[in-house]
Structure formats: structure tokens, C-alpha cells
Scaffold this motif. Structure first.
Motif, PDB file in Angstrom:
ATOM      1  N   CYS A   1       0.824  -1.214   0.000  1.00 43.51           N
ATOM      2  CA  CYS A   1       0.000   0.000   0.000  1.00 43.51           C
ATOM      3  C   CYS A   1       0.858   1.265   0.000  1.00 43.51           C
ATOM      4  O   CYS A   1       0.405   2.324  -0.455  1.00 43.51           O
ATOM      5  N   GLN A   2       2.095   1.169   0.505  1.00 36.86           N
ATOM      6  CA  GLN A   2       2.976   2.326   0.567  1.00 36.86           C
ATOM      7  C   GLN A   2       3.577   2.669  -0.791  1.00 36.86           C
ATOM      8  O   GLN A   2       4.064   3.795  -0.983  1.00 36.86           O
ATOM      9  N   ILE A   3       3.550   1.728  -1.734  1.00 38.07           N
ATOM     10  CA  ILE A   3       4.215   1.963  -3.013  1.00 38.07           C
ATOM     11  C   ILE A   3       3.288   1.875  -4.220  1.00 38.07           C
ATOM     12  O   ILE A   3       3.677   2.292  -5.305  1.00 38.07           O
ATOM     13  N   ASP A   4       2.086   1.350  -4.040  1.00 36.80           N
ATOM     14  CA  ASP A   4       1.164   1.193  -5.167  1.00 36.80           C
ATOM     15  C   ASP A   4      -0.190   1.799  -4.792  1.00 36.80           C
ATOM     16  O   ASP A   4      -0.896   1.263  -3.943  1.00 36.80           O
ATOM     17  N   PRO A   5      -0.586   2.907  -5.428  1.00 31.34           N
ATOM     18  CA  PRO A   5      -1.839   3.576  -5.070  1.00 31.34           C
ATOM     19  C   PRO A   5      -3.078   2.708  -5.236  1.00 31.34           C
ATOM     20  O   PRO A   5      -4.055   2.890  -4.504  1.00 31.34           O
ATOM     21  N   ALA A   6      -3.063   1.766  -6.182  1.00 34.14           N
ATOM     22  CA  ALA A   6      -4.236   0.915  -6.383  1.00 34.14           C
ATOM     23  C   ALA A   6      -4.483   0.036  -5.163  1.00 34.14           C
ATOM     24  O   ALA A   6      -5.630  -0.154  -4.738  1.00 34.14           O
ATOM     25  N   PHE A   7      -3.424  -0.515  -4.593  1.00 38.43           N
ATOM     26  CA  PHE A   7      -3.576  -1.333  -3.394  1.00 38.43           C
ATOM     27  C   PHE A   7      -4.020  -0.479  -2.213  1.00 38.43           C
ATOM     28  O   PHE A   7      -4.830  -0.913  -1.391  1.00 38.43           O
ATOM     29  N   ALA A   8      -3.475   0.729  -2.111  1.00 36.38           N
ATOM     30  CA  ALA A   8      -3.884   1.624  -1.034  1.00 36.38           C
ATOM     31  C   ALA A   8      -5.359   1.991  -1.163  1.00 36.38           C
ATOM     32  O   ALA A   8      -6.086   2.053  -0.167  1.00 36.38           O
ATOM     33  N   ASP A   9      -5.822   2.217  -2.389  1.00 37.32           N
ATOM     34  CA  ASP A   9      -7.222   2.551  -2.616  1.00 37.32           C
ATOM     35  C   ASP A   9      -8.128   1.390  -2.226  1.00 37.32           C
ATOM     36  O   ASP A   9      -9.183   1.567  -1.590  1.00 37.32           O
TER      37      ASP A   9
ATOM     38  N   THR B   1     -13.500   0.974  14.562  1.00 36.50           N
ATOM     39  CA  THR B   1     -12.903   0.040  13.601  1.00 36.50           C
ATOM     40  C   THR B   1     -11.397   0.281  13.491  1.00 36.50           C
ATOM     41  O   THR B   1     -10.624  -0.668  13.364  1.00 36.50           O
ATOM     42  N   ALA B   2     -10.982   1.559  13.549  1.00 42.87           N
ATOM     43  CA  ALA B   2      -9.543   1.854  13.506  1.00 42.87           C
ATOM     44  C   ALA B   2      -8.834   1.275  14.728  1.00 42.87           C
ATOM     45  O   ALA B   2      -7.719   0.760  14.631  1.00 42.87           O
ATOM     46  N   MET B   3      -9.492   1.346  15.880  1.00 45.03           N
ATOM     47  CA  MET B   3      -8.917   0.771  17.094  1.00 45.03           C
ATOM     48  C   MET B   3      -8.673  -0.727  16.917  1.00 45.03           C
ATOM     49  O   MET B   3      -7.575  -1.234  17.197  1.00 45.03           O
ATOM     50  N   ALA B   4      -9.688  -1.433  16.436  1.00 46.75           N
ATOM     51  CA  ALA B   4      -9.561  -2.878  16.265  1.00 46.75           C
ATOM     52  C   ALA B   4      -8.505  -3.221  15.223  1.00 46.75           C
ATOM     53  O   ALA B   4      -7.655  -4.100  15.436  1.00 46.75           O
ATOM     54  N   ASP B   5      -8.536  -2.519  14.091  1.00 49.60           N
ATOM     55  CA  ASP B   5      -7.607  -2.821  13.005  1.00 49.60           C
ATOM     56  C   ASP B   5      -6.169  -2.531  13.410  1.00 49.60           C
ATOM     57  O   ASP B   5      -5.268  -3.357  13.206  1.00 49.60           O
ATOM     58  N   ARG B   6      -5.919  -1.368  14.009  1.00 52.41           N
ATOM     59  CA  ARG B   6      -4.544  -1.001  14.347  1.00 52.41           C
ATOM     60  C   ARG B   6      -4.023  -1.838  15.495  1.00 52.41           C
ATOM     61  O   ARG B   6      -2.836  -2.207  15.536  1.00 52.41           O
ATOM     62  N   PHE B   7      -4.890  -2.147  16.448  1.00 48.04           N
ATOM     63  CA  PHE B   7      -4.470  -3.003  17.553  1.00 48.04           C
ATOM     64  C   PHE B   7      -4.002  -4.357  17.017  1.00 48.04           C
ATOM     65  O   PHE B   7      -2.954  -4.870  17.418  1.00 48.04           O
TER      66      PHE B   7
ATOM     67  N   ARG C   1      -7.433  -0.929  -0.032  1.00 53.02           N
ATOM     68  CA  ARG C   1      -7.395  -1.024   1.436  1.00 53.02           C
ATOM     69  C   ARG C   1      -8.315   0.020   2.059  1.00 53.02           C
ATOM     70  O   ARG C   1      -9.023  -0.255   3.032  1.00 53.02           O
ATOM     71  N   ARG C   2      -8.315   1.207   1.492  1.00 55.19           N
ATOM     72  CA  ARG C   2      -9.187   2.284   1.983  1.00 55.19           C
ATOM     73  C   ARG C   2     -10.653   1.896   1.805  1.00 55.19           C
ATOM     74  O   ARG C   2     -11.482   2.123   2.697  1.00 55.19           O
ATOM     75  N   ARG C   3     -10.979   1.320   0.674  1.00 56.36           N
ATOM     76  CA  ARG C   3     -12.364   0.921   0.406  1.00 56.36           C
ATOM     77  C   ARG C   3     -12.818  -0.199   1.337  1.00 56.36           C
ATOM     78  O   ARG C   3     -13.977  -0.230   1.758  1.00 56.36           O
ATOM     79  N   LEU C   4     -11.916  -1.132   1.645  1.00 52.79           N
ATOM     80  CA  LEU C   4     -12.269  -2.185   2.594  1.00 52.79           C
ATOM     81  C   LEU C   4     -12.537  -1.582   3.966  1.00 52.79           C
ATOM     82  O   LEU C   4     -13.490  -1.970   4.655  1.00 52.79           O
ATOM     83  N   THR C   5     -11.716  -0.615   4.364  1.00 54.14           N
ATOM     84  CA  THR C   5     -11.941   0.081   5.632  1.00 54.14           C
ATOM     85  C   THR C   5     -13.310   0.744   5.651  1.00 54.14           C
ATOM     86  O   THR C   5     -14.050   0.652   6.639  1.00 54.14           O
TER      87      THR C   5
END
Length: 238
Positions: A150-158, A198-204, A160-164
Motif C-alpha cells: 500500500c505504501q508503493i502502489d496507489p491501487a492497493f492503497a485505494d 474500527t480503527a482501534m480494532a484494526d490497528r491493535f 485497502r481504503r475501500r475495505l476500511t
């Protein structure tokens, strides 16, 4: 009534119900957009097994060494195949990684355990977080590889964002029901609270099982119980 046709994305087929198929398409559209399809058409048994060998090898190597350290040649050799065979099924390293992400997301969005209902009270939250933590633990190494790409390919980051966003919307819908029925009392509006929880659960889970393990990994039951207590303290209506 005829069985629904499997949906096909980036050369992969998935048997999903309508709701899960819609979610999968929405989340992974950035990965399918502009990606070459590799080998098209229905694969025979031998072709399907060969393709799966490549996928299994790619996932193993990505999990062990990280996305950036693994080449197409290494994937091919690990699978006991030639690079030429690899290119019959996938166009490049990003294509095989996107196919792995598609499979991971398909399994996640089709799982009924994500369908949390406020009618179940604290037990419903516990069931949701039990599933989420257990699933994350089972895919922790892959989650780390996806985080890297996700840090190097915008499509993967997008994607990941959509799944969030997909996960947040499910929580938000139930928060709104709980507020309406007077059984939940979040400290902020439903959308912001859903994002925070959700951010709490995911980041934890990411920190505990992928990024910063300290000694023996925390038992998933203990993690789920802790997150459940935190969610319940934030949400319950006195």
C-alpha cells in the motif's frame, strides 16, 4: 431458478451471493482497473492447479520476506515452475498480489460473522470482534505484506481504503439503529464513532500480530475480550 454465475475479476472467479459480490467489486475495483488479465477463459484441472501453486508460493514468500524482496523468478522457482509458466497466468508481481488480495477480501466480505446486530447487545459485539481478531491472526503475515505494498502502489492503497470504508459502514449502520432504539449512546456521531472503533480494532491487531510483537503473541481470545470491553464501555447506554 438457475444458480448465479460466478463473478470474474482480474482473471479470478468467485462464487458469492449478490451482496458479497457487490461489496467485493466495490472494494477491489482499483485492482481490477487497468490490470492485465493474464490467462483468460476457463482453466482445466491442470491449469487451475498450476495457477494455485503460483498463488500459494507467492503468498508464502510475500509473508516470509515482504513484497519488495520477492521477484517473479523467486515465485516461479518456489513453485517448481518456469518464469514462462508464471507469465501464462499472471502479468507481473503486482498482478499475483492483487489476486491474493481479491481472495482475501472475498472471504472477508462473504462471512456472515461480520453482520453484527445491536439486538444482541454486548454478545453481538463480542461475536464480531472474536471473528475479526481470529481472522486477522490467521492472516497477520499477509496483512503485513499488504500494508507494505500500500505504501508503493496507489491501487492497493485505494482497495485497502475501500475495505476500511466497507467495515466502517457496517458498524455505523448498527450504531444508528442502537441510537434510534436507545440502547447505545456513543460519544460522537455514528460515522465518526464507527471510524474510531474500527480503527482501534484494526490497528491493535496490526501492531499486535503483524508489526510490533513483544515476546509471545497475545492470545486472540484475550485481544478480542479487551476490544469488546473497550467498545462496550464507549457505546453502552446507562
Amino acid at each position: 431458478m438457475p444458480e448465479p454465475e460466478p463473478i470474474r475479476i482480474a482473471g479470478a472467479e468467485f462464487d458469492l451471493d449478490a451482496a458479497a459480490a457487490t461489496a467485493l467489486l466495490a472494494v477491489t475495483e482499483p485492482l481490477a482497473r487497468g490490470r492485465a488479465q493474464g490467462r483468460t477463459g476457463k482453466l482445466g484441472r491442470r491449469g487451475a492447479l498450476t495457477r494455485q501453486r503460483l498463488l500459494t508460493s507467492a503468498r508464502t514468500l510475500f509473508e516470509q520476506h515482504g513484497y519488495g524482496a520477492v521477484s517473479v523468478l523467486q515465485i516461479s522457482e518456489h513453485a517448481g515452475l518456469s518464469q514462462g509458466t508464471f507469465y501464462q497466468y499472471f502479468t507481473d508481481r503486482a498482478h499475483i498480489m492483487s489476486t491474493l488480495v481479491l481472495g482475501y477480501v472475498a472471504a472477508l466480505v462473504s462471512n456472515a460473522a461480520l453482520a453484527w446486530s445491536v439486538d444482541d447487545g454486548r454478545a453481538g459485539i463480542a461475536a464480531l470482534l472474536d471473528f475479526y481478531v481470529r481472522d486477522y491472526l490467521g492472516n497477520a503475515a499477509f496483512a503485513g505484506a499488504w500494508e507494505e505494498v500500500c505504501q508503493i502502489d496507489p491501487a492497493f492503497a485505494d482497495a485497502r481504503r475501500r475495505l476500511t470504508h466497507f467495515l466502517e459502514r457496517g458498524v455505523e449502520q448498527q450504531l444508528r439503529r442502537g441510537i434510534e432504539h436507545g440502547v447505545l449512546d456513543p460519544p460522537g456521531d455514528a460515522a465518526a464513532t464507527a471510524r474510531a472503533l474500527t480503527a482501534m480494532a484494526d490497528r491493535f491487531c496490526f501492531l499486535t500480530y503483524s508489526f510490533d510483537q513483544r515476546g509471545a503473541a497475545m492470545d486472540w481470545r484475550e485481544s478480542a475480550r479487551l476490544l469488546t470491553d473497550l467498545w462496550w464501555q464507549v457505546l453502552r447506554s446507562e
